[in-house]
Design an enzyme around this catalytic site. Structure first.
Site, PDB file in Angstrom:
ATOM      1  N   GLN A  54       3.658  -9.223  13.445  1.00 29.85           N
ATOM      2  CA  GLN A  54       3.790  -7.890  14.262  1.00 29.85           C
ATOM      3  C   GLN A  54       2.265  -7.187  14.541  1.00 29.85           C
ATOM      4  OE1 GLN A  54       5.979  -6.260  10.819  1.00 29.85           O
ATOM      5  NE2 GLN A  54       4.867  -4.586  11.292  1.00 29.85           N
TER       6      GLN A  54
ATOM      7  N   ARG B 247      -2.229   3.476   6.359  1.00 27.86           N
ATOM      8  CA  ARG B 247      -3.600   3.482   7.004  1.00 27.86           C
ATOM      9  C   ARG B 247      -4.547   4.649   6.528  1.00 27.86           C
ATOM     10  NH1 ARG B 247      -0.054   0.627  10.777  1.00 27.86           N
ATOM     11  NH2 ARG B 247      -0.988  -1.390  11.270  1.00 27.86           N
TER      12      ARG B 247
ATOM     13  N   LYS C 209       9.253   8.015  10.654  1.00 25.73           N
ATOM     14  CA  LYS C 209       7.812   7.959  11.087  1.00 25.73           C
ATOM     15  C   LYS C 209       7.825   6.933  12.177  1.00 25.73           C
ATOM     16  CE  LYS C 209       3.605   6.757  10.313  1.00 25.73           C
ATOM     17  NZ  LYS C 209       3.245   5.503   9.928  1.00 25.73           N
ATOM     18  N   ASP C 210       8.248   5.830  11.909  1.00 27.56           N
ATOM     19  CA  ASP C 210       8.253   4.884  12.917  1.00 27.56           C
ATOM     20  C   ASP C 210       9.403   4.503  13.770  1.00 27.56           C
ATOM     21  OD1 ASP C 210       5.865   2.959  11.765  1.00 27.56           O
ATOM     22  OD2 ASP C 210       6.933   3.531  10.288  1.00 27.56           O
TER      23      ASP C 210
ATOM     24  N   ALA D 127       0.935  -1.252   0.036  1.00 29.60           N
ATOM     25  CA  ALA D 127      -0.087  -0.128   0.143  1.00 29.60           C
ATOM     26  C   ALA D 127       0.901   1.098   0.184  1.00 29.60           C
ATOM     27  CB  ALA D 127      -1.112  -0.040   1.268  1.00 29.60           C
ATOM     28  N   LEU D 128       1.797   1.214  -1.045  1.00 29.97           N
ATOM     29  CA  LEU D 128       2.941   2.228  -0.957  1.00 29.97           C
ATOM     30  C   LEU D 128       2.475   3.533  -1.397  1.00 29.97           C
ATOM     31  CD1 LEU D 128       5.517   0.107  -2.946  1.00 29.97           C
ATOM     32  CD2 LEU D 128       5.135   0.059  -0.497  1.00 29.97           C
ATOM     33  N   HIS D 129       3.135   4.751  -0.651  1.00 24.41           N
ATOM     34  CA  HIS D 129       2.883   6.057  -0.788  1.00 24.41           C
ATOM     35  C   HIS D 129       4.219   6.685  -0.812  1.00 24.41           C
ATOM     36  CE1 HIS D 129       4.017   6.181   3.410  1.00 24.41           C
ATOM     37  NE2 HIS D 129       3.012   5.313   3.580  1.00 24.41           N
TER      38      HIS D 129
ATOM     39  N   GLY E  48       6.120   8.207   1.155  1.00 28.65           N
ATOM     40  CA  GLY E  48       6.994   8.136   2.185  1.00 28.65           C
ATOM     41  C   GLY E  48       8.078   6.804   1.717  1.00 28.65           C
ATOM     42  N   HIS E  49       7.218   5.611   1.198  1.00 30.43           N
ATOM     43  CA  HIS E  49       8.046   4.603   0.908  1.00 30.43           C
ATOM     44  C   HIS E  49       8.897   4.766  -0.196  1.00 30.43           C
ATOM     45  CE1 HIS E  49       4.258   2.426   2.721  1.00 30.43           C
ATOM     46  NE2 HIS E  49       5.073   1.853   3.395  1.00 30.43           N
TER      47      HIS E  49
HETATM   48  P1  AMP Z   1       5.358   0.140   6.340  1.00 28.77           P
HETATM   49  O1  AMP Z   1       4.874  -0.312   4.995  1.00 28.77           O
HETATM   50  O2  AMP Z   1       4.532   0.776   7.028  1.00 28.77           O
HETATM   51  O3  AMP Z   1       5.939  -1.039   7.233  1.00 28.77           O
HETATM   52  O4  AMP Z   1       6.487   1.113   6.190  1.00 28.77           O
HETATM   53  C1  AMP Z   1       7.674   0.509   5.592  1.00 28.77           C
HETATM   54  C2  AMP Z   1       8.788   1.780   5.683  1.00 28.77           C
HETATM   55  O5  AMP Z   1       8.425   2.901   5.306  1.00 28.77           O
HETATM   56  C3  AMP Z   1       9.010   1.728   7.306  1.00 28.77           C
HETATM   57  O6  AMP Z   1      10.694   1.909   7.401  1.00 28.77           O
HETATM   58  C4  AMP Z   1       8.616   3.166   7.551  1.00 28.77           C
HETATM   59  O7  AMP Z   1       9.031   3.866   8.418  1.00 28.77           O
HETATM   60  C5  AMP Z   1       8.578   3.795   6.221  1.00 28.77           C
HETATM   61  N1  AMP Z   1       7.570   4.741   6.158  1.00 28.77           N
HETATM   62  C6  AMP Z   1       6.183   4.845   6.134  1.00 28.77           C
HETATM   63  N2  AMP Z   1       5.645   5.913   6.176  1.00 28.77           N
HETATM   64  C7  AMP Z   1       6.687   6.840   6.068  1.00 28.77           C
HETATM   65  C8  AMP Z   1       6.635   8.276   5.772  1.00 28.77           C
HETATM   66  N3  AMP Z   1       5.518   8.867   5.907  1.00 28.77           N
HETATM   67  N4  AMP Z   1       7.838   9.076   5.794  1.00 28.77           N
HETATM   68  C9  AMP Z   1       8.931   8.050   5.616  1.00 28.77           C
HETATM   69  N5  AMP Z   1       8.943   6.797   5.724  1.00 28.77           N
HETATM   70  C10 AMP Z   1       7.965   6.173   6.021  1.00 28.77           C
END
Ligand code: AMP
Length: 304
Positions: free
Chosen positions: A82, A209, A171-172, A53-55, A57-58
């Site tokens: 998790q 999300r 972010k995390d 569900a990439l955006h 940030g990814h």
């Molecule tokens: P997730 O798919 O949510 O597990 O995130 C994968 C990676 O993308 C993790 O290292 C997150 O911290 C990073 N990530 C998620 N959202 C953002 C964002 N808004 N800005 C920067 N990195 C992000």
């Protein structure tokens, strides 16, 4: 490339305006990915683990790997271990087709989309880490077992991808602290690179999300970042308890249900009573916007 087995699920020549000859491979099996990385001309592998569900940030993480000259690899795997809440796992957005074309456009070289059995084979190596209070504060207090699951999947994915550099998002923030500690415990040579949070124009941190937010809660959600910015503005003259009380109140008034708002030492994640006395200070928060749980953080004082 004939040495690659035919087991990968699909291979497409994605048109990439800037790199028309670049091909992105999508692999289901780690063995095929390793064969591919061993044949690539790059001297380093950069890895971005994601749950899809990439955006943007990814994508910033992928671009960072590409800019560093890495063979940019991503994984898309919604890790069941998790999720402490089965409903959250069930409702987690899944958009694999869109994800794959977004990654190709960002210049990603290879994507691993493994099955649960591939990541956690019966009789395979199981990782059990202990992180002390790093895994019990903040997110750990509200999502018991979450970080054990995160560490387990990152350790397995590192085994599968064997990157020199691992890219994760600020972010995390607590997750980056856990993974840094995990790399220390594993004596790993993989370098963790933490990239800044990418935000919507109104300040809301991008998150997979966010698509689940109703229009009302989407409109209210930027208050989270506003509270974090308030903390940054106020911490030089206000103590942490007063800043926290103010932020919790402001989020509640906006219709959110905040779980915590903490001002912590960026290394130990322990609360900092007087933020002026620590050299790395981060404000971290989690709040429910309807049935969507959002997290965010802002560095109040960067480590010198
Ligand atoms: P997730 O798919 O949510 O597990 O995130 C994968 C990676 O993308 C993790 O290292 C997150 O911290 C990073 N990530 C998620 N959202 C953002 C964002 N808004 N800005 C920067 N990195 C992000």
């Amino acid at each position: 490339n004939t040495a690659l087995t035919k087991r990968y699920i699909f291979e497409r020549r994605f048109t990439n305006a800037r790199r028309p000859c670049q091909r992105m491979y999508v692999f289901q099996y780690a063995a095929d990915l390793s064969r591919y990385t061993s044949m690539a001309p790059h001297t380093s592998v950069g890895f971005v683990p994601t749950m899809g569900a990439l955006h943007a940030g990814h994508l910033a993480l992928i671009r960072r790997a590409v800019a560093a000259g890495d063979l940019a690899t991503a994984s898309i795997f919604v890790n069941p271990t998790q999720f402490n809440d089965p409903e959250d796992l069930r409702k987690y957005p899944r958009t694999p087709e869109a994800d794959v074309s977004i990654l190709a456009k960002a210049g990603c070289h290879a994507v691993l989309m493994p099955s649960v059995e591939e990541v956690y084979p019966a009789g395979g190596q199981s990782y059990e880490f202990s992180f002390g209070h790093l895994e019990t504060v903040m997110e750990g207090a509200f999502r018991p077992g979450h970080f054990k699951g995160v560490a387990q999947v990152v350790a397995r994915l590192l085994d599968m991808v064997r990157p020199q550099r691992l890219y994760m998002g600020q972010k995390d923030f607590q997750q980056t602290a856990i993974v840094a500690e995990m790399l220390r415990q594993l004596n790993s040579s993989t370098q963790l690179i933490v990239a800044e949070t990418v935000r919507e124009t109104d300040g809301l941190a991008m998150s997979s999300r966010n698509v689940r937010l109703s229009p009302e809660f989407r409109a209210a959600a930027p208050v989270i970042y506003q509270c974090l910015l308030d903390a940054k503005r106020l911490y030089p003259e206000m103590d942490a308890a007063a800043i926290t009380a103010r932020a919790m109140q402001k989020m509640e008034s906006a219709g959110l249900r905040p779980e915590y708002f903490e001002i912590v030492d960026g290394r130990t994640l322990l609360p900092v009573g007087n933020p002026r006395q620590a050299d790395f200070v981060v404000a971290c928060t989690a709040a429910w916007a309807g049935d969507v749980r959002l997290i965010d953080n802002v560095v109040l004082r960067a480590a010198g």
